[in-house]
Design a protein around this motif. Structure first.
Motif, PDB file in Angstrom:
ATOM      1  N   ARG A   1      40.610  48.745  45.538  1.00  0.00           N
ATOM      2  CA  ARG A   1      41.779  48.047  45.007  1.00  0.00           C
ATOM      3  C   ARG A   1      41.494  47.479  43.616  1.00  0.00           C
ATOM      4  NH1 ARG A   1      44.071  44.611  50.227  1.00  0.00           N
ATOM      5  NH2 ARG A   1      44.539  46.423  51.546  1.00  0.00           N
ATOM      6  N   ARG A   2      40.299  46.918  43.440  1.00  0.00           N
ATOM      7  CA  ARG A   2      39.965  46.353  42.146  1.00  0.00           C
ATOM      8  C   ARG A   2      39.856  47.448  41.087  1.00  0.00           C
ATOM      9  NH1 ARG A   2      35.007  42.078  41.064  1.00  0.00           N
ATOM     10  NH2 ARG A   2      35.561  41.572  38.907  1.00  0.00           N
ATOM     11  N   THR A   3      39.269  48.573  41.448  1.00  0.00           N
ATOM     12  CA  THR A   3      39.153  49.695  40.512  1.00  0.00           C
ATOM     13  C   THR A   3      40.529  50.214  40.120  1.00  0.00           C
ATOM     14  OG1 THR A   3      37.031  50.345  41.501  1.00  0.00           O
ATOM     15  CG2 THR A   3      38.177  51.991  40.165  1.00  0.00           C
ATOM     16  N   GLY A   4      41.426  50.264  41.105  1.00  0.00           N
ATOM     17  CA  GLY A   4      42.774  50.733  40.845  1.00  0.00           C
ATOM     18  C   GLY A   4      43.517  49.817  39.885  1.00  0.00           C
ATOM     19  N   LYS A   5      43.329  48.490  40.043  1.00  0.00           N
ATOM     20  CA  LYS A   5      44.001  47.533  39.168  1.00  0.00           C
ATOM     21  C   LYS A   5      43.474  47.626  37.741  1.00  0.00           C
ATOM     22  CE  LYS A   5      45.150  44.096  42.712  1.00  0.00           C
ATOM     23  NZ  LYS A   5      44.921  42.695  43.169  1.00  0.00           N
ATOM     24  N   VAL A   6      42.132  47.804  37.619  1.00  0.00           N
ATOM     25  CA  VAL A   6      41.524  47.923  36.292  1.00  0.00           C
ATOM     26  C   VAL A   6      42.022  49.175  35.589  1.00  0.00           C
ATOM     27  CG1 VAL A   6      39.355  48.293  35.061  1.00  0.00           C
ATOM     28  CG2 VAL A   6      39.466  46.626  36.928  1.00  0.00           C
ATOM     29  N   ALA A   7      42.126  50.282  36.376  1.00  0.00           N
ATOM     30  CA  ALA A   7      42.582  51.536  35.786  1.00  0.00           C
ATOM     31  C   ALA A   7      44.033  51.444  35.344  1.00  0.00           C
ATOM     32  CB  ALA A   7      42.423  52.660  36.821  1.00  0.00           C
ATOM     33  N   ALA A   8      44.815  50.674  36.116  1.00  0.00           N
ATOM     34  CA  ALA A   8      46.219  50.519  35.761  1.00  0.00           C
ATOM     35  C   ALA A   8      46.378  49.684  34.504  1.00  0.00           C
ATOM     36  CB  ALA A   8      46.965  49.862  36.924  1.00  0.00           C
TER      37      ALA A   8
END
Length: 226
Positions: free
Chosen positions: A219-226
């Motif tokens: 989830r954290r990786t997804g938020k950073v990528a977004a």
């Protein structure tokens, strides 16, 4: 509250069946009927109760059984966090009551209904939760009463009820392919811990924590990528 109480009845009926089976087998591994009822009212978490009782039956280790059950309940951190908006404005006493009677079934139903109508709020959650905790406590206690007088149910293959009920509840937690990696990580870590010869309770704890860590990382990786 009536809306939530009636809406949860189909799910409560299903919970009553595996609750009765849980009570039967818990009694036959040495738990008194009142202990089963007290656990159901105080813990109110079917999956963790099943794992804790099974662990206790295999090892008689109270701490290991408690750790195994607690590990499975870590998911409630996320569940409670998701209810912050629903419970906003309530007194602490009512919030604590609502949190205690919240289980997988009435939480999922409340969030599903709330997605359709913003009028669904704490009264729906509390009404459905009161029905679920009542049905679960009564069914497990009744099962324990019956289990104390019936012959050894393991001879009839009913020992698999623990595993079957857990599989059914785990299936309800599946959220699609996005949750596959955390499940795989948890499963893999649990197998490694067992292969290393550690008690099964530690496999449950290790698997649950690693799965949560994997989910948080994704989830954290997804938020950073977004």
């Amino acid at each position: 509250m009536k809306h939530g109480a009636f809406a949860i009845l189909p799910l409560a009926s299903g919970a009553a069946l595996y609750g009765f089976a849980f009570g039967l087998l818990a009694a036959q591994v040495g738990f008194p009927w009142w202990g089963v009822g007290l656990m159901s009212a105080a813990v109110h978490a079917g999956s963790s109760q099943i794992v804790a009782v099974e662990q206790f039956a295999n090892t008689s280790a109270v701490l290991g059984a408690a750790l195994a059950g607690a590990a499975l309940n870590l998911r409630y951190i996320g569940i409670v966090a998701s209810l912050s908006e629903v419970l906003d404005g309530l007194s602490w006493r009512i919030k604590l009551l609502a949190i205690h009677i919240t289980g997988d079934e009435n939480w999922a139903l409340t969030m599903s209904e709330r997605a359709r109508s913003r009028d669904i709020g704490p009264s729906f959650l509390i009404g459905s939760g009161l029905v679920m905790i009542s049905v679960w406590t009564v069914s497990t206690t009744a099962g324990a009463f019956a289990g104390a007088v019936l012959p050894d149910l393991e001879r009839f293959g009913l020992g698999f009820a623990f595993t079957a009920a857990f599989i059914a509840m785990a299936r309800g937690l599946w959220r699609g392919r996005s949750s596959a990696l955390p499940w795989i990580v948890a499963f893999g870590v649990a197998i490694v811990v067992v292969q290393l010869g550690a008690p099964k309770a530690y496999a449950v704890v290790g698997g649950a924590l690693s799965g949560l860590l994997a989910s948080h990382t994704i989830r954290r990786t997804g938020k950073v990528a977004a």
